[in-house]
Write a protein that holds these residues in place. Structure first.
Motif: not given
Length: 208
Positions: A123-127, A132-136
């Motif tokens: 899982g992504a840590n950032k709030q 998460g993984l954005s486009s690109g």
């Protein structure tokens, strides 16, 4: 003429030999219905599966969407996997991912015909809003295979009905909602090469 026939036969056989490190590309389908954007053609999320040797398999997740949306959590069933080996994100913009996702299961997973059984997750840590993984952006997750298991076992299991599955939680869609997704039937990445090779073998007509 006979030599030409033999040459064509050799070329055809060579084209249909799949390399040991061949990859398989998977897409995903929504299992929840929170957002009107869940089936939008601009939502392009793929997973590519690689045989990286050393009894390991690599999953590469790519977000190529043209609309807002971020991969926040990724979930794996047991299948032929034994343990998580590494997590790598391939963009300076990408957030850090670690083992153990929250929520602990794919949203909506208990409502599908065969409930999703999570064994591994990242899982992504950032709030929010960039969670998460954005486009690109892309991410790779590498696993050690169980003793006696091979890359072929992974692809065979993930292709079979009721077999090994991968799920994800996609957040921050254009309307602010999120959705749960599970992989669909894969498509060998080598098919395009095979099709091209077949086209090369089409004979030309002699000019009069």
């Amino acid at each position: 003429m006979r030599k030409l026939s033999v040459l064509i036969c050799i070329l055809v056989c060579a084209l249909f030999v799949v390399p040991a490190n061949a990859s398989y590309i998977y897409s995903f389908e929504a299992i929840t219905s929170n957002s009107i954007w869940r089936n939008d053609p601009g939502l392009i999320i793929t997973m590519e599966l690689f045989d990286v040797g050393s009894n390991q398999v690599e999953f590469k997740f790519q977000n190529s969407s043209t609309i807002a949306g971020a991969i926040a959590q990724i979930y794996f069933e047991q299948g032929p996997l034994q343990s998580l080996a590494s997590i790598n994100w391939g963009s300076q913009k990408a957030v850090e991912f670690t083992s153990g996702a929250t929520p602990p299961n794919v949203p909506g997973s208990t409502a599908i015909s065969t409930p999703f059984q999570v064994i591994f997750s990242v899982g992504a840590n950032k709030q929010p809003p960039k969670n998460g993984l954005s486009s690109g952006e892309w991410l790779t997750v590498t696993f050690n295979l169980a003793p006696g298991k091979t890359f072929a076992d992974v692809t065979s299991s993930i292709n079979s009905q009721g077999g090994f599955r991968v799920g994800m939680h996609l957040v921050s869609l254009p309307d602010g909602n999120s959705e749960g997704f599970v992989n669909t039937v894969p498509e060998p990445a080598t098919l395009a090469v095979l099709a091209l090779g077949s086209a090369v073998l089409i004979p030309r007509r002699k000019k009069n």
